[in-house]
Design an enzyme around this catalytic site. Structure first.
Site, PDB file in Angstrom:
ATOM      1  N   GLY A 110      90.177 111.233 -50.916  1.00  0.00           N
ATOM      2  CA  GLY A 110      90.670 111.825 -52.159  1.00  0.00           C
ATOM      3  C   GLY A 110      90.680 110.766 -53.252  1.00  0.00           C
ATOM      4  CG  HIS A 111      93.040 111.401 -56.790  1.00  0.00           C
ATOM      5  ND1 HIS A 111      93.591 112.561 -56.321  1.00  0.00           N
ATOM      6  CD2 HIS A 111      92.514 111.689 -57.988  1.00  0.00           C
ATOM      7  CE1 HIS A 111      93.406 113.520 -57.205  1.00  0.00           C
ATOM      8  NE2 HIS A 111      92.744 113.023 -58.235  1.00  0.00           N
ATOM      9  CB  VAL A 112      93.923 106.375 -52.649  1.00  0.00           C
ATOM     10  CG1 VAL A 112      93.937 104.962 -52.104  1.00  0.00           C
ATOM     11  CG2 VAL A 112      95.128 106.613 -53.543  1.00  0.00           C
ATOM     12  CE  LYS A 159     108.960 110.267 -54.281  1.00  0.00           C
ATOM     13  NZ  LYS A 159     107.785 109.404 -54.343  1.00  0.00           N
ATOM     14  N   GLY A 203      90.226 110.317 -45.263  1.00  0.00           N
ATOM     15  CA  GLY A 203      90.822 110.909 -46.465  1.00  0.00           C
ATOM     16  C   GLY A 203      90.181 110.276 -47.681  1.00  0.00           C
TER      17      GLY A 203
END
Ligand code: NAD
Length: 353
Positions: A186-188, A84, A184
């Site tokens: 959002g995208h997912v 990361k 949530g």
């Protein structure tokens, strides 16, 4: 001197192979790249840009996140290690094309031992700048030969995790009429809502963004739940798909569901304490780092010459892995979180032999 000893001591406690500190006066770049473990393959993990309070906080974050990537890749059966990077600074103020290009140059010096991708504070455009300086970057746009947005594949993996958890608990993975709350969207989350609606589940949604809620509710016939009453809501399955750290002692005490399975990363405030708490309440938990690995599987596929069908096929395996982990957890009387970590660590150890 004392600082360098501290870094090495931290690396030792997290079991890191290598940590690279990057600094560039002209662009103001200050970044840390952490390579946790490359036993299974090159260390892949996104770059996060965040306005950290101090260097120590940035170091702690990159060490923790890169270690998590090692286990995510291992549990998903990928030939990848964990890595990361963090860039210190406010992405809305300090991020420039030249800063991203300079970061790309640093990534390139590692000759593919670390492969980067998008994370918080990054956009696809930023990855294009990184790509100008190194080929060791994934998650680039489809127009540049990349795999594009990973979220649909991530959502598919979470859907597989939900079905496997249902099979484990109820002996049937049919989700028709199951009360499922996606927190949530959002995208997912939105893609997950689509999969669940197609399966005729009874879908509920919550978010802090009212416009998104109205939009998704009308598109998929989902019912909106006040985000503040999620832990008072009686449901079969809770799918956290917003931010991490959502589950803690006080809300697990209130939680009324049979299964927790969602896409959010690091769902527990304290992994050991909170996963045990869920187990004691008899709630099945599908480990987040396994069920949300579809996005990683997708970028992994990009390294091999992207093929969407292959990426989805490999993501489908999350179903079997989730079932194996839940069975192991039951047989050994350990949390599903520990069972998943054990399997991931065993895979890494087996490769060393
Ligand atoms: P996103 O930013 O598109 O969506 C997050 C959604 O959560 C937004 O709609 C936001 O309004 C909502 N939200 C934020 N805080 C909230 C709160 N306190 N309560 C309720 N809703 C809240 O992000 P995403 O890409 O969909 O990712 C969602 C989660 O999944 C993150 O934890 C991310 O790390 C994880 N994840 C994503 C991927 C991927 O492929 N995008 C892969 C692996 C893991």
């Amino acid at each position: 001197m004392s600082n360098s000893i501290k870094v090495l001591a931290k690396m030792d406690s997290f079991e890191h192979e290598q940590v690279i500190f990057c600094q560039d006066k002209d662009t103001g770049l200050k970044a840390i790249i952490a390579i946790h473990d490359t036993t299974l393959g090159p260390a892949l993990g996104g770059t996060r840009m965040w306005d950290y309070e101090n260097e120590e906080e940035a170091l702690e974050d990159v060490l923790r996140l890169s270690r998590g990537m090692t286990f995510k890749a291992a549990i998903s059966g990928l030939e990848l290690g964990g890595g990361k990077a963090v860039i210190i600074g406010d992405a809305t103020k300090h991020k420039t094309k030249n800063l991203m290009k300079k970061f790309g140059k640093f990534v390139d010096t590692l000759s593919g031992k670390y492969i980067t991708a998008e994370d918080v504070g990054m956009s696809t455009k930023d990855m294009e700048y990184v790509r100008m300086e190194t080929k060791h970057v994934t998650g680039i746009p489809k127009s540049m030969g990349g795999s594009g947005d990973p979220s649909p594949v991530t959502a598919y993996g979470v859907f597989m995790g939900i079905k496997a958890s249902s099979k484990f608990l109820w002996g049937d993975d049919n989700l028709k009429d199951k009360k499922i709350l996606v927190q949530g969207i959002g995208h997912v989350g939105e893609y997950l809502v689509k999969y669940l609606s197609d399966e005729k589940a009874n879908v509920f949604i919550s978010d802090i963004n009212q416009t998104k809620l109205d939009n998704v509710a009308s598109k998929y016939d989902a019912t909106i739940i006040d985000n503040d009453s999620v832990f008072d809501f009686d449901m079969d399955i809770y799918a956290p798909c917003a931010l991490g750290g959502i589950l803690n002692t006080s809300n697990i005490n209130k939680l009324k569901c049979s299964i927790v399975c969602g896409g959010a990363n690091n769902q527990f405030e304290d992994e050991t304490r909170d996963s045990l708490h869920l187990k004691e309440k008899g709630i099945v938990f599908a480990p987040d780092f396994l069920v949300n690995s579809g996005g990683l599987i997708n970028v992994y596929s990009e390294l091999k010459g992207y093929n969407r069908d292959k990426a989805l096929e490999q993501t489908k395996e999350i179903y079997n892995t989730t079932l194996d982990i839940l069975k192991k957890s039951k047989e050994e009387g350990i949390t599903s979180y520990s069972a998943a970590l054990k399997i991931a660590k065993n895979r890494i150890e087996a490769k060393k032999l």
